[in-house]
Design an enzyme around this catalytic site. Structure first.
Site, PDB file in Angstrom:
ATOM      1  N   ALA A  29       0.839  -1.198   0.000  1.00 40.25           N
ATOM      2  CA  ALA A  29       0.000   0.000   0.000  1.00 40.25           C
ATOM      3  C   ALA A  29       0.872   1.246   0.000  1.00 40.25           C
ATOM      4  O   ALA A  29       2.084   1.164  -0.205  1.00 40.25           O
ATOM      5  CB  ALA A  29      -0.927  -0.009   1.206  1.00 40.25           C
ATOM      6  N   ASN A  30       0.269   2.410   0.184  1.00 42.96           N
ATOM      7  CA  ASN A  30       1.010   3.672   0.274  1.00 42.96           C
ATOM      8  C   ASN A  30       0.317   4.569   1.301  1.00 42.96           C
ATOM      9  O   ASN A  30      -0.689   4.180   1.885  1.00 42.96           O
ATOM     10  CB  ASN A  30       1.074   4.341  -1.102  1.00 42.96           C
ATOM     11  CG  ASN A  30      -0.313   4.620  -1.637  1.00 42.96           C
ATOM     12  OD1 ASN A  30      -1.055   5.410  -1.060  1.00 42.96           O
ATOM     13  ND2 ASN A  30      -0.693   3.952  -2.714  1.00 42.96           N
ATOM     14  N   ARG A  31       0.844   5.747   1.497  1.00 47.57           N
ATOM     15  CA  ARG A  31       0.402   6.594   2.610  1.00 47.57           C
ATOM     16  C   ARG A  31      -0.815   7.464   2.318  1.00 47.57           C
ATOM     17  O   ARG A  31      -1.120   8.361   3.082  1.00 47.57           O
ATOM     18  CB  ARG A  31       1.540   7.517   3.047  1.00 47.57           C
ATOM     19  CG  ARG A  31       2.695   6.785   3.661  1.00 47.57           C
ATOM     20  CD  ARG A  31       3.730   7.778   4.196  1.00 47.57           C
ATOM     21  NE  ARG A  31       4.927   7.087   4.619  1.00 47.57           N
ATOM     22  CZ  ARG A  31       5.017   6.434   5.782  1.00 47.57           C
ATOM     23  NH1 ARG A  31       3.998   6.420   6.624  1.00 47.57           N
ATOM     24  NH2 ARG A  31       6.129   5.807   6.088  1.00 47.57           N
ATOM     25  N   SER A  32      -1.493   7.277   1.215  1.00 47.36           N
ATOM     26  CA  SER A  32      -2.639   8.134   0.915  1.00 47.36           C
ATOM     27  C   SER A  32      -3.722   8.006   1.991  1.00 47.36           C
ATOM     28  O   SER A  32      -4.106   6.908   2.374  1.00 47.36           O
ATOM     29  CB  SER A  32      -3.232   7.735  -0.437  1.00 47.36           C
ATOM     30  OG  SER A  32      -4.461   8.406  -0.628  1.00 47.36           O
ATOM     31  N   ALA A  95      -4.239   7.235  -5.075  1.00 46.27           N
ATOM     32  CA  ALA A  95      -2.822   6.845  -5.159  1.00 46.27           C
ATOM     33  C   ALA A  95      -2.800   5.333  -5.366  1.00 46.27           C
ATOM     34  O   ALA A  95      -2.700   4.552  -4.420  1.00 46.27           O
ATOM     35  CB  ALA A  95      -2.095   7.242  -3.886  1.00 46.27           C
TER      36      ALA A  95
END
Ligand code: C5P
Length: 218
Positions: A29-32, A95
């Site tokens: 995943a990512n930090r969005s 994102a």
């Protein structure tokens, strides 16, 4: 201009991260946080639009008057976006994870001695680029570009590469990812407008104003 300048328009918004499962307990995943996309969906609904918000896994509340479709992965997001067509305007704020695990393990992957299990990746579909060449391409297609340097030059390149109409270039060199404020440039083929660093709700309202101006002129 009227109080509800986007009345009668269907606006599709993607927001949040995607989660790409590795096994039943792990994901990429990512930090969005989803905050900017949710704020845009809210502002569009306040301007009278019919809004479909395709949201990755976030804990935010659904803005009033917005139809929300929850998804987890990039491929689910793409399917939900295509299902939601036709749309007059699409704003792709999500994102999306560029990569997913090539295979999803059915059971939790165990540690094996000293060597970590190798993780093979596959490339995810580019939802924005896919919409740009879709036979139901929205009349106004807007992408985001999170950049940490050479923000406008990268955004101009992305505008051409993705085949969208505007890129909202997003300076993420500070604590924008997950933060409350945003610093953006609206990059179009005919010029760039740089907005001040503002709360994400205000960035959303200004962007929706620009969209309403564009709709009124076209
Ligand atoms: O290429 P990059 O990820 O920087 O592009 C960002 C823009 O493209 C955003 O609008 C994002 O929502 C969209 N995107 C997408 N599908 C992907 C990757 C990015 O729709 N797989």
């Amino acid at each position: 201009t009227s109080h509800r300048p986007l009345h009668g328009k269907h606006i599709l918004v993607t927001a949040g991260p995607t989660h790409e499962p590795i096994d039943p307990v792990r994901y990429i995943a990512n930090r969005s946080s989803g905050r900017q996309g949710f704020a845009i969906a809210a502002a569009a609904a306040e301007s009278g639009a019919q809004v479909t918000l395709v949201a990755g896994p976030v804990t935010l509340e659904t803005p009033q008057g917005v139809t929300r479709i929850n998804v987890e992965t990039a491929r689910q997001m793409q399917a939900a976006v295509e299902q939601a067509l036709p749309a007059d305007i699409a704003i792709m704020v999500a994102a999306v994870a560029d990569w997913r695990a090539a295979d999803q393990a059915e059971q939790k992957i165990k540690k094996k001695g000293d060597a970590p299990a190798p993780l093979e990746l596959s490339e995810n579909p580019d939802i924005l680029a896919g919409l740009a060449s879709h036979d139901q391409r929205p009349g106004l297609l807007i992408g985001f570009a999170a950049e940490t340097e050479n923000i406008i030059a990268h955004a101009e390149a992305k505008l051409a590469r993705k085949g969208c109409d505007w890129i909202i270039a997003n300076d993420v060199s500070g604590d924008v990812m997950g933060g409350m404020s945003n610093s953006v440039h609206i990059v179009r083929s005919d010029g760039v407008e740089s907005l001040d660093t503002l709360p994400k709700e205000q960035v959303a309202r200004l962007l929706v104003e620009r969209i309403a101006d564009h709709v009124a002129q076209n």
